[in-house]
Scaffold this motif. Structure first.
Motif, PDB file in Angstrom:
ATOM      1  N   LYS A  73       0.831  -1.202   0.000  1.00 17.50           N
ATOM      2  CA  LYS A  73       0.000   0.000   0.000  1.00 17.50           C
ATOM      3  C   LYS A  73       0.866   1.254   0.000  1.00 17.50           C
ATOM      4  N   LEU A  74       1.966   1.238   0.754  1.00 15.52           N
ATOM      5  CA  LEU A  74       2.884   2.374   0.749  1.00 15.52           C
ATOM      6  C   LEU A  74       3.537   2.547  -0.616  1.00 15.52           C
ATOM      7  N   LEU A  75       3.860   1.420  -1.273  1.00 14.94           N
ATOM      8  CA  LEU A  75       4.457   1.507  -2.606  1.00 14.94           C
ATOM      9  C   LEU A  75       3.468   2.089  -3.604  1.00 14.94           C
ATOM     10  N   ARG A  76       2.198   1.695  -3.508  1.00 12.78           N
ATOM     11  CA  ARG A  76       1.180   2.279  -4.383  1.00 12.78           C
ATOM     12  C   ARG A  76       1.086   3.784  -4.157  1.00 12.78           C
ATOM     13  N   SER A  77       1.081   4.204  -2.891  1.00 11.79           N
ATOM     14  CA  SER A  77       0.999   5.639  -2.596  1.00 11.79           C
ATOM     15  C   SER A  77       2.214   6.381  -3.148  1.00 11.79           C
ATOM     16  N   ALA A  78       3.411   5.770  -2.985  1.00 14.70           N
ATOM     17  CA  ALA A  78       4.620   6.422  -3.497  1.00 14.70           C
ATOM     18  C   ALA A  78       4.594   6.503  -5.020  1.00 14.70           C
ATOM     19  N   ALA A  79       4.093   5.440  -5.677  1.00 11.72           N
ATOM     20  CA  ALA A  79       4.028   5.457  -7.141  1.00 11.72           C
ATOM     21  C   ALA A  79       3.041   6.513  -7.632  1.00 11.72           C
ATOM     22  N   ILE A  80       1.894   6.628  -6.957  1.00 17.55           N
ATOM     23  CA  ILE A  80       0.917   7.654  -7.337  1.00 17.55           C
ATOM     24  C   ILE A  80       1.501   9.043  -7.107  1.00 17.55           C
ATOM     25  N   ALA A  81       2.209   9.227  -5.989  1.00 17.13           N
ATOM     26  CA  ALA A  81       2.827  10.521  -5.716  1.00 17.13           C
ATOM     27  C   ALA A  81       3.902  10.847  -6.752  1.00 17.13           C
ATOM     28  N   SER A  82       4.608   9.813  -7.235  1.00 15.50           N
ATOM     29  CA  SER A  82       5.639  10.070  -8.254  1.00 15.50           C
ATOM     30  C   SER A  82       5.020  10.558  -9.560  1.00 15.50           C
ATOM     31  N   ILE A  83       3.826  10.051  -9.902  1.00 14.00           N
ATOM     32  CA  ILE A  83       3.148  10.541 -11.099  1.00 14.00           C
ATOM     33  C   ILE A  83       2.808  12.025 -10.932  1.00 14.00           C
ATOM     34  N   THR A  84       2.321  12.386  -9.741  1.00  6.02           N
ATOM     35  CA  THR A  84       2.027  13.794  -9.474  1.00  6.02           C
ATOM     36  C   THR A  84       3.284  14.641  -9.587  1.00  6.02           C
ATOM     37  N   GLN A  85       4.409  14.142  -9.060  1.00  6.37           N
ATOM     38  CA  GLN A  85       5.664  14.886  -9.147  1.00  6.37           C
ATOM     39  C   GLN A  85       6.130  15.022 -10.594  1.00  6.37           C
ATOM     40  N   LEU A  86       5.952  13.946 -11.373  1.00  6.38           N
ATOM     41  CA  LEU A  86       6.331  14.019 -12.785  1.00  6.38           C
ATOM     42  C   LEU A  86       5.528  15.095 -13.512  1.00  6.38           C
ATOM     43  N   LEU A  87       4.209  15.090 -13.282  1.00  7.94           N
ATOM     44  CA  LEU A  87       3.365  16.091 -13.945  1.00  7.94           C
ATOM     45  C   LEU A  87       3.706  17.502 -13.471  1.00  7.94           C
ATOM     46  N   ALA A  88       3.999  17.651 -12.170  1.00  3.29           N
ATOM     47  CA  ALA A  88       4.368  18.975 -11.667  1.00  3.29           C
ATOM     48  C   ALA A  88       5.689  19.442 -12.263  1.00  3.29           C
ATOM     49  N   THR A  89       6.633  18.503 -12.434  1.00  2.00           N
ATOM     50  CA  THR A  89       7.926  18.867 -13.029  1.00  2.00           C
ATOM     51  C   THR A  89       7.746  19.307 -14.478  1.00  2.00           C
ATOM     52  N   VAL A  90       6.939  18.546 -15.226  1.00  2.00           N
ATOM     53  CA  VAL A  90       6.690  18.916 -16.622  1.00  2.00           C
ATOM     54  C   VAL A  90       5.977  20.256 -16.698  1.00  2.00           C
ATOM     55  N   SER A  91       5.024  20.493 -15.789  1.00  2.00           N
ATOM     56  CA  SER A  91       4.321  21.779 -15.775  1.00  2.00           C
ATOM     57  C   SER A  91       5.279  22.923 -15.490  1.00  2.00           C
ATOM     58  N   ALA A  92       6.210  22.694 -14.541  1.00  2.00           N
ATOM     59  CA  ALA A  92       7.188  23.747 -14.247  1.00  2.00           C
ATOM     60  C   ALA A  92       8.092  24.020 -15.446  1.00  2.00           C
ATOM     61  N   ILE A  93       8.472  22.931 -16.153  1.00  2.00           N
ATOM     62  CA  ILE A  93       9.311  23.109 -17.343  1.00  2.00           C
ATOM     63  C   ILE A  93       8.564  23.902 -18.413  1.00  2.00           C
ATOM     64  N   ASN A  94       7.293  23.565 -18.614  1.00  2.00           N
ATOM     65  CA  ASN A  94       6.502  24.293 -19.614  1.00  2.00           C
ATOM     66  C   ASN A  94       6.320  25.759 -19.222  1.00  2.00           C
ATOM     67  N   ASP A  95       6.132  25.990 -17.902  1.00  2.00           N
ATOM     68  CA  ASP A  95       5.990  27.382 -17.458  1.00  2.00           C
ATOM     69  C   ASP A  95       7.259  28.171 -17.733  1.00  2.00           C
ATOM     70  N   ARG A  96       8.412  27.532 -17.485  1.00  2.00           N
ATOM     71  CA  ARG A  96       9.660  28.237 -17.749  1.00  2.00           C
ATOM     72  C   ARG A  96       9.840  28.496 -19.235  1.00  2.00           C
TER      73      ARG A  96
END
Length: 520
Positions: A290-313
């Motif tokens: 269950k912790l691994l699932r939560s970490a994997a879901i959080a990593s997807i959010t981090q990936l999308l946030a990173t891409v959004s930050a790159i696009n903003d820049r």
């Protein structure tokens, strides 16, 4: 040349020397020779193995130094002696010492651990579930016959389960660590990261779905295997490993008893680790899956946030001179009134949002319209409170607004959540079947139970392969398990509900509840 003294052995000293690359090449030649079951090597053999990478003198000097550090052992080479002069000439056969071999193994493990990226092994989840099925079947057969389970078969199944589980856990940890490094260093190669992001998110989402389905199945099987007597199987596996214990010449302790105790503790720890990986102890101690699932879901959010930050820049980069030229064109094309509005918009000449205007001032503005062509010095003045000039802030007099009482709304939401939870539980109970039944034999379903039934049926049909064979799936929350089996040459059936009629081919369906959500 004799072995070096034990206190002078320094098998890792060559890593910090000036010619570390030369020594690593020489030791790699001995490692490859050992893989071919060749123990002793002459300097000519090492030179031939390395080819043009080192000359013979460099090989000879490297062998001598490695012998000094204790990585190699040098024995006189008397196999080619034909004359007394040959006997007196220094000729040696070299082989890895136990310390040198241990150092090579440690370096290999270190390099593998550092360079490993890790993977999310969905196949390992399927293998663990299959092996647990086989172990459960073996235990049930033995219990029905009133005998003990076959120790050899059970031991092999446990070894397979432990091997796949260790690989799954280690690779998942390595993958999540490498994923964090990928996110942290996304700026190093932005284009490659953006192109890789879509494939990576798809890969993680597929593993999350497999972990939810297979994790619930493994948790259920772990409970059933424990109930069938897994402790006896662990005891049998420890006894098989202790049967090959070697007596200790320096101790009178029973080698079998000592090895059995150590092996039994190790097997119990392995099983407890497997169980805690997939089964939550309680709400405060969720399972590792269950912790691994939560970490994997959080990593997807981090990936999308990173891409959004790159696009903003990227979108924020602009050529100021081009902006001013474009603005000049707009001014040239604008009329007088539009030019004033463009000036206020382009250079932020609009009224400040934090400034409030009294009703009297607003009424004056409504009565005396000031055209946009009026020069600023001829326009009426804006009267500002002296307190605002003096303190920089202005507050209305009087008591602050009362805090609204939201207790009634909160009570309403709590009652609604409890009512929906009860309805969902009732729908699960209504859908549960006592063994396989035909779709045509299902009673009329209420709308909530029908929607839940459609979701379970859709998951089962989506997981079925092209061969149309029987399929077993678990709901995403792990509370229900569905087994769907096609019925050959059967006519279409109709399931009547309050919302309409569902038609489709006949199937055998078995729906069972596995426990409350979150147990796995």
């Amino acid at each position: 040349m004799a072995d070096v003294a034990s206190d002078a052995v320094r098998p890792f000293a060559h890593l910090q020397s000036e010619h570390a690359d030369r020594y690593r090449l020489v030791l790699a030649a001995f490692t490859r020779a050992k893989d071919r079951f060749v123990v002793h090597l002459r300097p000519e053999d090492v030179h031939a193995d390395l080819g043009h990478l080192l000359d013979l003198d460099g090989v000879t000097n490297g062998l001598a130094q490695l012998t000094t550090w204790g990585n190699l052992r040098a024995d006189p080479d008397t196999g080619r002696v034909t004359t007394p002069e040959d006997f007196n000439r220094a000729r040696y056969l070299y082989q890895l010492t136990s310390e040198g071999e241990a150092a090579e193994q440690a370096i290999a493990v270190y390099e593998e651990a550092v360079g490993r990226r890790g993977v999310l092994q969905s196949v390992a989840l399927t293998d663990i579930a299959s092996q647990l099925h086989a172990l459960l079947h073996l235990l049930k057969e033995a219990n029905d016959a009133g005998t003990s389970a076959d120790a050899a078969k059970a031991h092999l199944l446990l070894l397979s389960i432990v091997e796949r589980f260790a690989s799954l856990a280690d690779n998942a940890q390595a993958f999540m660590a490498s994923l964090r490094r990928t996110i942290d260093f996304a700026d190093s190669d932005v284009d490659a990261f953006v192109a890789y992001k879509e494939r990576l998110i798809t890969y993680i989402e597929r593993f999350i779905a497999d972990l939810a389905n297979q994790g619930a199945e493994i948790a259920r099987l772990a409970h059933e295997v424990e109930a069938a007597g897994v402790r006896d199987v662990l005891d049998a596996a420890a006894r098989r490993e202790a049967a090959d214990a070697v007596p200790d010449a320096d101790s009178d302790t029973d080698a079998y008893a000592l090895t059995f105790t150590v092996a039994l503790d190790r097997w119990r720890a392995r099983w407890d680790g497997l169980r805690s990986w997939f089964v939550s102890a309680d709400a405060r101690r969720p399972s590792q899956a269950k912790l691994l699932r939560s970490a994997a879901i959080a990593s997807i959010t981090q990936l999308l946030a990173t891409v959004s930050a790159i696009n903003d820049r990227r979108s924020g980069r602009s050529d100021r001179s081009a902006d001013f030229r474009r603005l000049a064109v707009w001014f040239a094309e604008a009329t007088d009134d539009d030019a004033h509005r463009l000036w206020r918009a382009a250079f932020a000449m609009s009224s400040a949002r934090h400034l409030s205007v009294t009703p009297a001032t607003t009424a004056v503005w409504d009565e005396q319209r000031v055209p946009s062509s009026t020069p600023w010095r001829e326009a009426p003045a804006l009267r500002i409170s002296p307190q605002l000039r003096r303190t920089g802030s202005y507050e209305r007099r009087g008591t602050p607004n009362r805090v609204a009482d939201r207790s009634e709304q909160r009570r309403f939401l709590a009652e609604r959540a409890a009512r929906e939870s009860a309805q969902t539980a009732a729908a699960r109970a209504e859908l549960a079947t006592d063994g396989p039944v035909l779709l045509s034999q299902l009673a009329e379903l209420d709308p909530l139970a029908f929607r839940l039934f459609l979701q379970l049926l859709g998951d089962a049909l989506a997981a079925r392969g092209r061969d149309g064979a029987e399929v077993r799936v678990t709901s995403s929350d792990g509370t229900m398990r569905v087994r769907l089996t096609p019925v050959p040459h059967a006519p279409e059936v109709a399931i009547r509900t309050a919302d309409g009629v569902l038609q489709g081919p006949e199937h055998l369906i078995d729906i069972a509840q596995t426990g409350p959500a979150g147990d796995n």
